[in-house]
Design a protein around this motif. Structure first.
Motif, PDB file in Angstrom:
ATOM      1  N   ILE A  47       2.348   4.787 -10.183  1.00 45.66           N
ATOM      2  CA  ILE A  47       2.373   3.831  -9.341  1.00 45.66           C
ATOM      3  C   ILE A  47       1.825   2.427  -9.949  1.00 45.66           C
ATOM      4  O   ILE A  47       2.489   1.521  -9.674  1.00 45.66           O
ATOM      5  N   THR A  48       0.663   2.588 -10.482  1.00 44.86           N
ATOM      6  CA  THR A  48      -0.140   1.338 -10.887  1.00 44.86           C
ATOM      7  C   THR A  48       0.663   0.752 -12.185  1.00 44.86           C
ATOM      8  O   THR A  48       0.805  -0.629 -12.143  1.00 44.86           O
ATOM      9  N   GLN A  49       1.145   1.648 -13.054  1.00 44.31           N
ATOM     10  CA  GLN A  49       1.545   1.388 -14.282  1.00 44.31           C
ATOM     11  C   GLN A  49       2.909   0.464 -14.097  1.00 44.31           C
ATOM     12  O   GLN A  49       3.236  -0.254 -14.691  1.00 44.31           O
ATOM     13  N   ASN A  50       3.593   1.028 -13.008  1.00 41.61           N
ATOM     14  CA  ASN A  50       5.029   0.459 -12.689  1.00 41.61           C
ATOM     15  C   ASN A  50       4.977  -0.745 -11.731  1.00 41.61           C
ATOM     16  O   ASN A  50       6.029  -0.859 -11.195  1.00 41.61           O
ATOM     17  N   ASN A  51       3.558  -1.019 -11.247  1.00 41.24           N
ATOM     18  CA  ASN A  51       3.793  -2.275 -10.373  1.00 41.24           C
ATOM     19  C   ASN A  51       4.178  -1.938  -9.068  1.00 41.24           C
ATOM     20  O   ASN A  51       5.083  -2.607  -8.625  1.00 41.24           O
ATOM     21  N   PHE A  52       4.275  -0.946  -8.796  1.00 38.90           N
ATOM     22  CA  PHE A  52       4.986  -0.131  -7.348  1.00 38.90           C
ATOM     23  C   PHE A  52       4.153  -0.712  -5.972  1.00 38.90           C
ATOM     24  O   PHE A  52       4.811  -0.809  -5.428  1.00 38.90           O
ATOM     25  N   ALA A  53       2.827  -0.582  -6.393  1.00 37.79           N
ATOM     26  CA  ALA A  53       2.018  -1.127  -5.237  1.00 37.79           C
ATOM     27  C   ALA A  53       0.797  -1.570  -5.547  1.00 37.79           C
ATOM     28  O   ALA A  53       0.046  -1.285  -6.536  1.00 37.79           O
ATOM     29  N   LYS A  54       0.319  -2.346  -4.695  1.00 33.97           N
ATOM     30  CA  LYS A  54      -1.017  -3.232  -4.815  1.00 33.97           C
ATOM     31  C   LYS A  54      -2.288  -2.395  -4.857  1.00 33.97           C
ATOM     32  O   LYS A  54      -3.023  -2.265  -5.522  1.00 33.97           O
ATOM     33  N   ASN A  55      -2.192  -1.583  -3.773  1.00 32.98           N
ATOM     34  CA  ASN A  55      -3.160  -0.582  -3.225  1.00 32.98           C
ATOM     35  C   ASN A  55      -2.558   0.863  -3.248  1.00 32.98           C
ATOM     36  O   ASN A  55      -1.468   1.308  -2.505  1.00 32.98           O
ATOM     37  N   VAL A  56      -3.429   1.643  -3.645  1.00 32.73           N
ATOM     38  CA  VAL A  56      -3.072   3.316  -3.524  1.00 32.73           C
ATOM     39  C   VAL A  56      -4.003   4.052  -2.891  1.00 32.73           C
ATOM     40  O   VAL A  56      -5.324   4.023  -3.242  1.00 32.73           O
ATOM     41  N   LEU A  57      -3.870   4.638  -1.719  1.00 37.29           N
ATOM     42  CA  LEU A  57      -4.700   5.444  -1.059  1.00 37.29           C
ATOM     43  C   LEU A  57      -4.754   7.028  -1.537  1.00 37.29           C
ATOM     44  O   LEU A  57      -3.434   7.505  -1.199  1.00 37.29           O
ATOM     45  N   LEU A  58      -5.637   7.431  -1.918  1.00 39.08           N
ATOM     46  CA  LEU A  58      -5.649   8.882  -2.297  1.00 39.08           C
ATOM     47  C   LEU A  58      -6.149   9.965  -1.495  1.00 39.08           C
ATOM     48  O   LEU A  58      -7.356   9.680  -1.256  1.00 39.08           O
ATOM     49  N   TYR A  59      -5.653  11.089  -1.150  1.00 39.21           N
ATOM     50  CA  TYR A  59      -6.142  11.863  -0.218  1.00 39.21           C
ATOM     51  C   TYR A  59      -5.897  13.500  -0.935  1.00 39.21           C
ATOM     52  O   TYR A  59      -4.721  13.789  -1.384  1.00 39.21           O
ATOM     53  N   THR A  63       0.732  -1.288  -0.034  1.00 43.74           N
ATOM     54  CA  THR A  63       0.131  -0.247  -0.007  1.00 43.74           C
ATOM     55  C   THR A  63       1.025   1.305  -0.043  1.00 43.74           C
ATOM     56  O   THR A  63       2.029   1.340   0.656  1.00 43.74           O
ATOM     57  N   VAL A  64       0.423   2.304  -0.745  1.00 46.49           N
ATOM     58  CA  VAL A  64       1.021   3.590  -1.169  1.00 46.49           C
ATOM     59  C   VAL A  64      -0.024   4.437  -0.547  1.00 46.49           C
ATOM     60  O   VAL A  64      -1.109   4.367  -1.156  1.00 46.49           O
ATOM     61  N   MET A  65       0.191   5.699   0.059  1.00 42.65           N
ATOM     62  CA  MET A  65      -0.608   6.676   0.121  1.00 42.65           C
ATOM     63  C   MET A  65      -0.253   7.864  -0.497  1.00 42.65           C
ATOM     64  O   MET A  65       1.179   8.180  -0.289  1.00 42.65           O
ATOM     65  N   ILE A  66      -1.169   8.746  -1.276  1.00 42.58           N
ATOM     66  CA  ILE A  66      -0.477   9.970  -1.728  1.00 42.58           C
ATOM     67  C   ILE A  66      -1.487  11.053  -1.308  1.00 42.58           C
ATOM     68  O   ILE A  66      -2.660  10.890  -1.426  1.00 42.58           O
ATOM     69  N   ILE A  67      -0.860  11.927  -0.814  1.00 41.91           N
ATOM     70  CA  ILE A  67      -1.628  13.023  -0.367  1.00 41.91           C
ATOM     71  C   ILE A  67      -1.326  14.479  -1.360  1.00 41.91           C
ATOM     72  O   ILE A  67      -0.009  14.955  -1.217  1.00 41.91           O
ATOM     73  N   ASP A  68      -2.078  14.993  -2.054  1.00 41.88           N
ATOM     74  CA  ASP A  68      -1.956  16.100  -2.748  1.00 41.88           C
ATOM     75  C   ASP A  68      -3.221  16.749  -3.016  1.00 41.88           C
ATOM     76  O   ASP A  68      -4.256  15.984  -3.521  1.00 41.88           O
ATOM     77  N   ASP A  69      -3.317  18.105  -2.852  1.00 45.80           N
ATOM     78  CA  ASP A  69      -4.697  18.762  -3.123  1.00 45.80           C
ATOM     79  C   ASP A  69      -5.024  18.837  -4.749  1.00 45.80           C
ATOM     80  O   ASP A  69      -6.244  19.385  -5.022  1.00 45.80           O
ATOM     81  N   ASN A  70      -3.928  18.737  -5.549  1.00 47.01           N
ATOM     82  CA  ASN A  70      -4.110  18.943  -7.048  1.00 47.01           C
ATOM     83  C   ASN A  70      -4.612  17.476  -7.601  1.00 47.01           C
ATOM     84  O   ASN A  70      -3.736  16.484  -7.738  1.00 47.01           O
ATOM     85  N   VAL A  71      -5.855  17.442  -8.073  1.00 50.79           N
ATOM     86  CA  VAL A  71      -6.430  16.227  -8.590  1.00 50.79           C
ATOM     87  C   VAL A  71      -5.592  15.608  -9.612  1.00 50.79           C
ATOM     88  O   VAL A  71      -5.654  14.289  -9.744  1.00 50.79           O
ATOM     89  N   ILE A  72      -5.152  16.476 -10.432  1.00 47.54           N
ATOM     90  CA  ILE A  72      -4.211  15.976 -11.694  1.00 47.54           C
ATOM     91  C   ILE A  72      -3.061  15.256 -11.195  1.00 47.54           C
ATOM     92  O   ILE A  72      -2.794  14.502 -12.014  1.00 47.54           O
ATOM     93  N   ASP A  73      -2.527  16.105 -10.239  1.00 49.76           N
ATOM     94  CA  ASP A  73      -1.158  15.458  -9.970  1.00 49.76           C
ATOM     95  C   ASP A  73      -1.536  14.104  -9.230  1.00 49.76           C
ATOM     96  O   ASP A  73      -0.696  13.131  -9.202  1.00 49.76           O
ATOM     97  N   LEU A  74      -2.715  14.026  -8.285  1.00 52.40           N
ATOM     98  CA  LEU A  74      -2.955  12.970  -7.744  1.00 52.40           C
ATOM     99  C   LEU A  74      -3.144  11.973  -8.580  1.00 52.40           C
ATOM    100  O   LEU A  74      -2.683  10.724  -8.412  1.00 52.40           O
ATOM    101  N   TYR A  75      -3.715  12.035  -9.827  1.00 51.61           N
ATOM    102  CA  TYR A  75      -3.961  11.011 -10.811  1.00 51.61           C
ATOM    103  C   TYR A  75      -2.738  10.609 -11.483  1.00 51.61           C
ATOM    104  O   TYR A  75      -2.503   9.571 -11.569  1.00 51.61           O
ATOM    105  N   ILE A  76      -2.037  11.597 -11.801  1.00 52.94           N
ATOM    106  CA  ILE A  76      -0.636  11.117 -12.728  1.00 52.94           C
ATOM    107  C   ILE A  76       0.247  10.216 -11.432  1.00 52.94           C
ATOM    108  O   ILE A  76       0.796   9.224 -12.172  1.00 52.94           O
ATOM    109  N   THR A  77       0.370  10.813 -10.354  1.00 55.64           N
ATOM    110  CA  THR A  77       1.232   9.902  -9.475  1.00 55.64           C
ATOM    111  C   THR A  77       0.608   8.441  -9.326  1.00 55.64           C
ATOM    112  O   THR A  77       1.103   7.447  -9.289  1.00 55.64           O
ATOM    113  N   SER A  78      -0.618   8.583  -8.955  1.00 52.51           N
ATOM    114  CA  SER A  78      -1.416   7.049  -8.779  1.00 52.51           C
ATOM    115  C   SER A  78      -1.188   6.061  -9.974  1.00 52.51           C
ATOM    116  O   SER A  78      -0.839   5.110  -9.997  1.00 52.51           O
TER     117      SER A  78
END
Length: 134
Positions: free
Chosen positions: A29-41, A11-26
């Motif tokens: 993470i998923t495309q590079n098989n970095f984490a099974k679960n991503v918590l977005l805030y 599990t990885v947690m991403i905290i960013d108020d910019n939804v575009i940055d949140l989407y790009i980061t998530s």
């Protein structure tokens, strides 16, 4: 036959108020098989509440936390101040990384010098950056 490796982290947690940055980061993470679960805030205080609520439940905690600096209500630095008050076992398990678009040298130095921050990285994150995280 594909022999895809398991994700690097559960599990990885991403905290960013910019939804575009949140989407790009998530997506990175998923495309590079970095984490099974991503918590977005989009709000640091909500992410902190999640950590506090699950402080004693290690399987629910993220192993990596990516946090932006500039956010309304609770900044990344304020988040780190609250993070510092969490249990030592949580801080040992959940490692914090600053991910920001700032070019302010004081912010960068403040991030790097924070004992709870593993490293500072300029947005957007890259596959190479993710590959360096152990």
């Amino acid at each position: 036959m594909s022999t895809e490796l398991p994700p690097k982290f559960e599990t990885v947690m991403i905290i960013d108020d910019n939804v575009i940055d949140l989407y790009i980061t998530s997506r990175m993470i998923t495309q590079n098989n970095f984490a099974k679960n991503v918590l977005l805030y989009t709000a640091a205080e909500e992410a902190m509440q999640y950590l506090q609520d699950n402080e004693d439940n290690i399987p629910l905690l993220p192993q990596v936390i990516f946090v932006d600096i500039y956010m309304p209500l609770m900044s990344g630095f304020e988040f780190l101040d609250a993070y510092d008050k969490l249990s030592p076992s949580l801080k040992k398990y959940a490692k914090a990384y600053i991910i920001s678009s700032t070019i302010d040298n004081e912010d960068i130095a403040r991030s790097i010098n924070n004992k709870n921050v593993v490293s500072f990285h300029v947005k957007p994150i890259t596959k190479e950056f993710l590959d360096r995280i152990i």
